[in-house]
Design a protein around this motif. Structure first.
Motif, PDB file in Angstrom:
ATOM      1  N   GLU A 111       0.827  -1.208   0.000  1.00  0.00           N
ATOM      2  CA  GLU A 111       0.000   0.000   0.000  1.00  0.00           C
ATOM      3  C   GLU A 111       0.859   1.255   0.000  1.00  0.00           C
ATOM      4  O   GLU A 111       0.542   2.236  -0.680  1.00  0.00           O
ATOM      5  N   ASP A 112       1.954   1.248   0.778  1.00  0.00           N
ATOM      6  CA  ASP A 112       2.858   2.402   0.799  1.00  0.00           C
ATOM      7  C   ASP A 112       3.496   2.636  -0.562  1.00  0.00           C
ATOM      8  O   ASP A 112       3.628   3.781  -1.007  1.00  0.00           O
ATOM      9  N   GLN A 113       3.901   1.558  -1.225  1.00  0.00           N
ATOM     10  CA  GLN A 113       4.488   1.699  -2.556  1.00  0.00           C
ATOM     11  C   GLN A 113       3.468   2.234  -3.546  1.00  0.00           C
ATOM     12  O   GLN A 113       3.782   3.102  -4.367  1.00  0.00           O
ATOM     13  N   GLU A 114       2.238   1.734  -3.473  1.00  0.00           N
ATOM     14  CA  GLU A 114       1.186   2.223  -4.366  1.00  0.00           C
ATOM     15  C   GLU A 114       0.872   3.690  -4.088  1.00  0.00           C
ATOM     16  O   GLU A 114       0.695   4.485  -5.008  1.00  0.00           O
ATOM     17  N   VAL A 117       3.540   5.831  -5.609  1.00  0.00           N
ATOM     18  CA  VAL A 117       3.380   5.957  -7.061  1.00  0.00           C
ATOM     19  C   VAL A 117       2.288   6.961  -7.396  1.00  0.00           C
ATOM     20  O   VAL A 117       2.461   7.824  -8.267  1.00  0.00           O
ATOM     21  N   TRP A 118       1.170   6.889  -6.706  1.00  0.00           N
ATOM     22  CA  TRP A 118       0.075   7.815  -6.991  1.00  0.00           C
ATOM     23  C   TRP A 118       0.396   9.241  -6.542  1.00  0.00           C
ATOM     24  O   TRP A 118      -0.078  10.202  -7.152  1.00  0.00           O
ATOM     25  N   ASP A 119       1.166   9.392  -5.476  1.00  0.00           N
ATOM     26  CA  ASP A 119       1.508  10.731  -5.001  1.00  0.00           C
ATOM     27  C   ASP A 119       2.535  11.422  -5.886  1.00  0.00           C
ATOM     28  O   ASP A 119       2.615  12.649  -5.905  1.00  0.00           O
ATOM     29  N   THR A 120       3.331  10.664  -6.600  1.00  0.00           N
ATOM     30  CA  THR A 120       4.383  11.258  -7.435  1.00  0.00           C
ATOM     31  C   THR A 120       4.060  11.174  -8.925  1.00  0.00           C
ATOM     32  O   THR A 120       4.942  11.342  -9.750  1.00  0.00           O
ATOM     33  N   ILE A 121       2.790  10.948  -9.239  1.00  0.00           N
ATOM     34  CA  ILE A 121       2.413  10.843 -10.654  1.00  0.00           C
ATOM     35  C   ILE A 121       2.463  12.214 -11.309  1.00  0.00           C
ATOM     36  O   ILE A 121       2.149  13.238 -10.693  1.00  0.00           O
ATOM     37  N   ASN A 122       2.915  12.239 -12.525  1.00  0.00           N
ATOM     38  CA  ASN A 122       2.969  13.492 -13.293  1.00  0.00           C
ATOM     39  C   ASN A 122       1.748  13.548 -14.215  1.00  0.00           C
ATOM     40  O   ASN A 122       1.580  12.699 -15.086  1.00  0.00           O
ATOM     41  N   VAL A 123       0.922  14.556 -14.010  1.00  0.00           N
ATOM     42  CA  VAL A 123      -0.246  14.730 -14.842  1.00  0.00           C
ATOM     43  C   VAL A 123       0.086  15.767 -15.908  1.00  0.00           C
ATOM     44  O   VAL A 123       0.512  16.886 -15.595  1.00  0.00           O
ATOM     45  N   ALA A 124      -0.083  15.376 -17.153  1.00  0.00           N
ATOM     46  CA  ALA A 124       0.235  16.294 -18.247  1.00  0.00           C
ATOM     47  C   ALA A 124      -1.028  16.640 -19.005  1.00  0.00           C
ATOM     48  O   ALA A 124      -1.868  15.775 -19.279  1.00  0.00           O
ATOM     49  N   ARG A 125      -1.168  17.896 -19.311  1.00  0.00           N
ATOM     50  CA  ARG A 125      -2.322  18.376 -20.067  1.00  0.00           C
ATOM     51  C   ARG A 125      -2.072  18.134 -21.556  1.00  0.00           C
ATOM     52  O   ARG A 125      -0.987  18.402 -22.060  1.00  0.00           O
TER      53      ARG A 125
END
Length: 126
Positions: A111-114, A117-125
């Motif tokens: 869960e910590d690894q997941e 990953v979700w906290d450091t995701i790069n969202v690009a427009r």
């Protein structure tokens, strides 16, 4: 695998029949030598509780597992105060020495690894 459970070669050893055959007696000897079974503890009772992931895993134990854990600690500390091991009939047998906390710890680590990953995701427009 590393983390709260430490590095482990166990999967590799279990996959090799020859290594498993040679190392099983050594592992049994070492577990008996360490003495935690003589005071009624199981291996997962030795994990360092101060780690946040182990604390979260401990909070996920069933009430019965939590009670059994507290009882083992109380009995072991009493034996330690008396400077005596438990009677041999009350020692933890190797077949009773199961990893009750490991699945919870692995789940918390996953869960910590997941979450990382979700906290450091790069969202690009687009």
């Amino acid at each position: 695998m590393s983390g709260p459970l430490g590095p482990s070669l166990a999967p590799y050893v279990r996959s090799s029949r020859t290594l498993s055959k040679w190392l099983k007696p050594v592992a049994t000897w070492y577990a008996n030598l360490s003495g935690y079974r003589k005071v009624g503890l199981v291996y997962d009772d030795l994990l360092v509780e101060e780690r946040p992931d182990v604390q979260r895993a401990l909070s996920r134990l069933t009430p019965r597992e939590a009670y059994d854990r507290a009882y083992r600690f109380k009995r072991a500390s009493h034996a330690s105060v008396l400077h005596k091991d438990l009677p041999q009939s009350e020692w933890t047998k190797p077949e009773e020495d199961v990893r009750y906390l490991k699945p919870h710890v692995l789940e918390v680590v996953k869960e910590d690894q997941e979450r990382h990953v979700w906290d450091t995701i790069n969202v690009a427009r687009k």
